[in-house]
Design a protein around this motif. Structure first.
Motif, PDB file in Angstrom:
ATOM      1  N   ASN A  21       0.851  -1.185   0.000  1.00 51.92           N
ATOM      2  CA  ASN A  21       0.000   0.000   0.000  1.00 51.92           C
ATOM      3  C   ASN A  21       0.889   1.239   0.000  1.00 51.92           C
ATOM      4  N   VAL A  22       0.446   2.247  -0.713  1.00 50.53           N
ATOM      5  CA  VAL A  22       1.080   3.561  -0.671  1.00 50.53           C
ATOM      6  C   VAL A  22       0.176   4.419   0.194  1.00 50.53           C
ATOM      7  N   VAL A  23       0.740   5.028   1.226  1.00 52.37           N
ATOM      8  CA  VAL A  23      -0.045   5.744   2.228  1.00 52.37           C
ATOM      9  C   VAL A  23       0.408   7.202   2.281  1.00 52.37           C
ATOM     10  N   LEU A  24      -0.549   8.110   2.250  1.00 50.56           N
ATOM     11  CA  LEU A  24      -0.277   9.537   2.375  1.00 50.56           C
ATOM     12  C   LEU A  24       0.190   9.814   3.805  1.00 50.56           C
ATOM     13  N   SER A  25       1.380  10.381   3.956  1.00 50.37           N
ATOM     14  CA  SER A  25       1.902  10.697   5.292  1.00 50.37           C
ATOM     15  C   SER A  25       1.309  12.015   5.780  1.00 50.37           C
ATOM     16  N   GLU A  26       1.512  12.305   7.045  1.00 51.33           N
ATOM     17  CA  GLU A  26       1.076  13.591   7.588  1.00 51.33           C
ATOM     18  C   GLU A  26       1.762  14.736   6.854  1.00 51.33           C
ATOM     19  N   GLU A  27       3.047  14.563   6.571  1.00 49.07           N
ATOM     20  CA  GLU A  27       3.773  15.595   5.828  1.00 49.07           C
ATOM     21  C   GLU A  27       3.207  15.740   4.412  1.00 49.07           C
ATOM     22  N   GLY A  28       2.839  14.611   3.804  1.00 44.99           N
ATOM     23  CA  GLY A  28       2.238  14.658   2.471  1.00 44.99           C
ATOM     24  C   GLY A  28       0.904  15.378   2.485  1.00 44.99           C
ATOM     25  N   LEU A  29       0.100  15.117   3.504  1.00 48.37           N
ATOM     26  CA  LEU A  29      -1.200  15.787   3.624  1.00 48.37           C
ATOM     27  C   LEU A  29      -1.008  17.285   3.851  1.00 48.37           C
ATOM     28  N   GLU A  30      -0.059  17.643   4.695  1.00 46.06           N
ATOM     29  CA  GLU A  30       0.219  19.065   4.935  1.00 46.06           C
ATOM     30  C   GLU A  30       0.744  19.736   3.665  1.00 46.06           C
ATOM     31  N   THR A  31       1.577  19.034   2.919  1.00 42.15           N
ATOM     32  CA  THR A  31       2.090  19.566   1.656  1.00 42.15           C
ATOM     33  C   THR A  31       0.953  19.790   0.673  1.00 42.15           C
ATOM     34  N   LEU A  32       0.040  18.851   0.607  1.00 41.81           N
ATOM     35  CA  LEU A  32      -1.129  18.985  -0.270  1.00 41.81           C
ATOM     36  C   LEU A  32      -1.968  20.192   0.153  1.00 41.81           C
ATOM     37  N   ARG A  33      -2.232  20.317   1.430  1.00 36.98           N
ATOM     38  CA  ARG A  33      -3.028  21.457   1.926  1.00 36.98           C
ATOM     39  C   ARG A  33      -2.348  22.799   1.627  1.00 36.98           C
ATOM     40  N   ARG A  34      -1.048  22.830   1.776  1.00 35.06           N
ATOM     41  CA  ARG A  34      -0.301  24.064   1.544  1.00 35.06           C
ATOM     42  C   ARG A  34      -0.254  24.424   0.058  1.00 35.06           C
ATOM     43  N   SER A  35      -0.103  23.430  -0.795  1.00 30.10           N
ATOM     44  CA  SER A  35       0.079  23.690  -2.224  1.00 30.10           C
ATOM     45  C   SER A  35      -1.232  23.808  -2.996  1.00 30.10           C
ATOM     46  N   ALA A  36      -2.315  23.294  -2.468  1.00 29.80           N
ATOM     47  CA  ALA A  36      -3.592  23.278  -3.197  1.00 29.80           C
ATOM     48  C   ALA A  36      -4.089  24.668  -3.591  1.00 29.80           C
ATOM     49  N   PRO A  37      -4.099  25.661  -2.706  1.00 34.26           N
ATOM     50  CA  PRO A  37      -4.641  26.968  -3.114  1.00 34.26           C
ATOM     51  C   PRO A  37      -3.935  27.565  -4.328  1.00 34.26           C
ATOM     52  N   GLY A  38      -2.618  27.539  -4.344  1.00 32.52           N
ATOM     53  CA  GLY A  38      -1.876  28.092  -5.474  1.00 32.52           C
ATOM     54  C   GLY A  38      -2.105  27.287  -6.747  1.00 32.52           C
ATOM     55  N   HIS A  39      -2.120  25.963  -6.604  1.00 34.16           N
ATOM     56  CA  HIS A  39      -2.345  25.114  -7.771  1.00 34.16           C
ATOM     57  C   HIS A  39      -3.750  25.325  -8.339  1.00 34.16           C
ATOM     58  N   LEU A  40      -4.738  25.349  -7.473  1.00 30.31           N
ATOM     59  CA  LEU A  40      -6.118  25.535  -7.942  1.00 30.31           C
ATOM     60  C   LEU A  40      -6.320  26.921  -8.542  1.00 30.31           C
ATOM     61  N   ASP A  41      -5.589  27.911  -8.043  1.00 34.39           N
ATOM     62  CA  ASP A  41      -5.617  29.225  -8.670  1.00 34.39           C
ATOM     63  C   ASP A  41      -5.096  29.136 -10.105  1.00 34.39           C
ATOM     64  N   GLY A  42      -4.019  28.377 -10.293  1.00 35.28           N
ATOM     65  CA  GLY A  42      -3.481  28.178 -11.637  1.00 35.28           C
ATOM     66  C   GLY A  42      -4.457  27.452 -12.543  1.00 35.28           C
ATOM     67  N   VAL A  43      -5.116  26.423 -12.024  1.00 35.53           N
ATOM     68  CA  VAL A  43      -6.123  25.691 -12.813  1.00 35.53           C
ATOM     69  C   VAL A  43      -7.232  26.647 -13.241  1.00 35.53           C
TER      70      VAL A  43
END
Length: 158
Positions: A103-125
């Motif tokens: 299994n590939v599991v999202l780590s806490e750091e991965g989840l925090e990275t996703l939360r941090r990067s999502a606003p800028g990425h979605l703005d670009g989309v």
């Protein structure tokens, strides 16, 4: 041998134009989104995609499911996952249901990275893609691309 079987079908120019513009638009949008993520977060769009997919799957996917969703080989997926694991964005765990599987599991750091990067990425989309579509355009485009994807995927399986 029948020469007509060797002659490729020539689609109407309108179809070829649509195909070319689709490829160009995809490459342009994905290229800019990738560059923006690299500049802001230090990782490529493909990594962001993995974080999103894991998050949407409840945090865990089997390695083969991730490989299928990334559209790359299982061996390439292993190397890809190695890089995300080295950054602490995911972990690997032996699958409880099948001890041979991983299994590939999202780590806490991965989840925090996703939360941090999502606003800028979605703005670009929004800026590069959705702002150029009406709601009707989005419905039509979704219908068309879904039809193409399903036809290709069904054909690949059969």
């Amino acid at each position: 041998m029948d020469a007509s079987k060797l002659t490729p079908v020539q689609p109407h120019p309108e179809y070829l134009t649509a195909w070319r513009v689709f490829l160009e638009a995809h490459a342009a949008v994905v290229g800019v989104l990738n560059d923006e993520l690299e500049a802001a977060e230090g990782f490529p769009l493909a990594w962001y995609d993995v974080l999103v997919q894991l998050n949407e799957a409840g945090g865990t996917l089997r390695m083969h499911q991730l490989a299928d969703s990334l559209l790359i080989s299982r061996s390439a997926t292993t190397r890809f996952v190695d890089r995300l694991e080295a950054r602490g964005l995911i972990t690997r765990q032996v699958c409880d249901e099948d001890r041979r599987g991983m299994n590939v599991v999202l780590s806490e750091e991965g989840l925090e990275t996703l939360r941090r990067s999502a606003p800028g990425h979605l703005d670009g989309v929004s800026r590069l893609f959705t702002s150029h579509l009406s709601e009707e355009d989005a419905r039509c485009l979704t219908e068309i691309l879904t039809r193409i994807r399903d036809a290709v995927c069904d054909g690949r399986d059969g």
